[in-house]
Design a protein around this motif. Structure first.
Motif, mmCIF file in Angstrom:
data_model
loop_
_atom_site.group_PDB
_atom_site.id
_atom_site.type_symbol
_atom_site.label_atom_id
_atom_site.label_comp_id
_atom_site.label_asym_id
_atom_site.label_seq_id
_atom_site.Cartn_x
_atom_site.Cartn_y
_atom_site.Cartn_z
ATOM 1 N N UNK A 193 -1.687 -24.288 -12.211
ATOM 2 C CA UNK A 193 -0.260 -24.346 -11.867
ATOM 3 C C UNK A 193 0.020 -23.311 -10.778
ATOM 4 N N UNK A 194 1.166 -23.445 -10.131
ATOM 5 C CA UNK A 194 1.555 -22.473 -9.111
ATOM 6 C C UNK A 194 1.691 -21.074 -9.725
ATOM 7 N N UNK A 195 2.214 -21.005 -10.932
ATOM 8 C CA UNK A 195 2.375 -19.725 -11.613
ATOM 9 C C UNK A 195 1.025 -19.067 -11.859
ATOM 10 N N UNK A 196 0.057 -19.840 -12.309
ATOM 11 C CA UNK A 196 -1.281 -19.293 -12.547
ATOM 12 C C UNK A 196 -1.915 -18.820 -11.234
ATOM 13 N N UNK A 197 -1.791 -19.614 -10.178
ATOM 14 C CA UNK A 197 -2.336 -19.226 -8.875
ATOM 15 C C UNK A 197 -1.695 -17.937 -8.379
ATOM 16 N N UNK A 198 -0.388 -17.795 -8.561
ATOM 17 C CA UNK A 198 0.303 -16.573 -8.153
ATOM 18 C C UNK A 198 -0.183 -15.382 -8.968
ATOM 19 N N UNK A 199 -0.339 -15.570 -10.273
ATOM 20 C CA UNK A 199 -0.822 -14.493 -11.146
ATOM 21 C C UNK A 199 -2.235 -14.068 -10.737
ATOM 22 N N UNK A 200 -3.078 -15.027 -10.396
ATOM 23 C CA UNK A 200 -4.434 -14.714 -9.963
ATOM 24 C C UNK A 200 -4.418 -13.964 -8.636
ATOM 25 N N UNK A 201 -3.572 -14.390 -7.711
ATOM 26 C CA UNK A 201 -3.463 -13.714 -6.415
ATOM 27 C C UNK A 201 -2.969 -12.277 -6.599
ATOM 28 N N UNK A 202 -1.994 -12.103 -7.468
ATOM 29 C CA UNK A 202 -1.450 -10.776 -7.730
ATOM 30 C C UNK A 202 -2.495 -9.874 -8.384
ATOM 31 N N UNK A 203 -3.225 -10.400 -9.368
ATOM 32 C CA UNK A 203 -4.237 -9.581 -10.035
ATOM 33 C C UNK A 203 -5.363 -9.225 -9.064
ATOM 34 N N UNK A 204 -5.699 -10.128 -8.162
ATOM 35 C CA UNK A 204 -6.734 -9.838 -7.166
ATOM 36 C C UNK A 204 -6.264 -8.765 -6.191
ATOM 37 N N UNK A 205 -4.998 -8.839 -5.779
ATOM 38 C CA UNK A 205 -4.453 -7.837 -4.857
ATOM 39 C C UNK A 205 -4.438 -6.461 -5.521
ATOM 40 N N UNK A 206 -4.065 -6.394 -6.800
ATOM 41 C CA UNK A 206 -4.071 -5.128 -7.540
ATOM 42 C C UNK A 206 -5.493 -4.592 -7.619
ATOM 43 N N UNK A 207 -6.457 -5.454 -7.926
ATOM 44 C CA UNK A 207 -7.864 -5.045 -7.996
ATOM 45 C C UNK A 207 -8.334 -4.502 -6.650
ATOM 46 N N UNK A 208 -8.011 -5.192 -5.580
ATOM 47 C CA UNK A 208 -8.402 -4.758 -4.239
ATOM 48 C C UNK A 208 -7.775 -3.427 -3.860
ATOM 49 N N UNK A 209 -6.523 -3.235 -4.227
ATOM 50 C CA UNK A 209 -5.841 -1.983 -3.910
ATOM 51 C C UNK A 209 -6.426 -0.821 -4.698
ATOM 52 N N UNK A 210 -6.730 -1.035 -5.952
ATOM 53 C CA UNK A 210 -7.371 0.007 -6.750
ATOM 54 C C UNK A 210 -8.717 0.376 -6.145
ATOM 55 N N UNK A 211 -9.473 -0.619 -5.727
ATOM 56 C CA UNK A 211 -10.763 -0.381 -5.079
ATOM 57 C C UNK A 211 -10.576 0.469 -3.826
ATOM 58 N N UNK A 212 -9.628 0.114 -2.988
ATOM 59 C CA UNK A 212 -9.359 0.866 -1.764
ATOM 60 C C UNK A 212 -8.965 2.300 -2.084
ATOM 61 N N UNK A 213 -8.139 2.482 -3.113
ATOM 62 C CA UNK A 213 -7.696 3.824 -3.477
ATOM 63 C C UNK A 213 -8.864 4.676 -3.997
ATOM 64 N N UNK A 214 -9.752 4.071 -4.766
ATOM 65 C CA UNK A 214 -10.914 4.809 -5.270
ATOM 66 C C UNK A 214 -11.834 5.220 -4.127
ATOM 67 N N UNK A 215 -12.101 4.284 -3.225
ATOM 68 C CA UNK A 215 -12.940 4.602 -2.066
ATOM 69 C C UNK A 215 -12.280 5.695 -1.228
ATOM 70 N N UNK A 216 -10.972 5.585 -1.017
ATOM 71 C CA UNK A 216 -10.242 6.593 -0.249
ATOM 72 C C UNK A 216 -10.298 7.951 -0.919
ATOM 73 N N UNK A 217 -10.200 7.974 -2.237
ATOM 74 C CA UNK A 217 -10.279 9.227 -2.982
ATOM 75 C C UNK A 217 -11.655 9.867 -2.832
ATOM 76 N N UNK A 218 -12.678 9.048 -2.934
ATOM 77 C CA UNK A 218 -14.045 9.565 -2.796
ATOM 78 C C UNK A 218 -14.270 10.120 -1.385
ATOM 79 N N UNK A 219 -13.793 9.405 -0.378
ATOM 80 C CA UNK A 219 -14.011 9.816 1.008
ATOM 81 C C UNK A 219 -13.169 11.037 1.377
#
Length: 69
Positions: free
Chosen positions: A3-29
């Motif tokens: 459903x559109x709702x599920x696709x949006x939820x998946x996109x949002x969870x992926x964006x959160x995952x990507x942002x956390x990854x970026x923040x961790x890498x930024x913290x390490x660097x």
């Protein structure tokens, strides 16, 4: 099919995952929580905008599309 709702939820969870990854890498660097958070917040906006333009550009590219007859 999702459903559109599920696709949006998946996109949002992926964006959160990507942002956390970026923040961790930024913290390490950088070693700075404040700088890592600033980079993460900036990344949310820049990558969302880039993704939008990327998708719009691909609408103009016929590669891999099947024509409906």
């Amino acid at each position: 099919m999702d459903t559109h709702t599920r696709s949006f939820a998946k996109a949002l969870s992926w964006r959160v995952t990507g942002t956390i990854d970026t923040m961790i890498i930024s913290l390490v660097v950088t070693g700075s929580f404040k700088l890592a958070a600033a980079i993460g917040v900036t990344e949310v906006f820049t990558k969302s905008l880039l993704y939008y333009f990327h998708e719009r550009a691909w609408l103009r590219i016929p590669y891999g599309r099947k024509s409906v007859t």
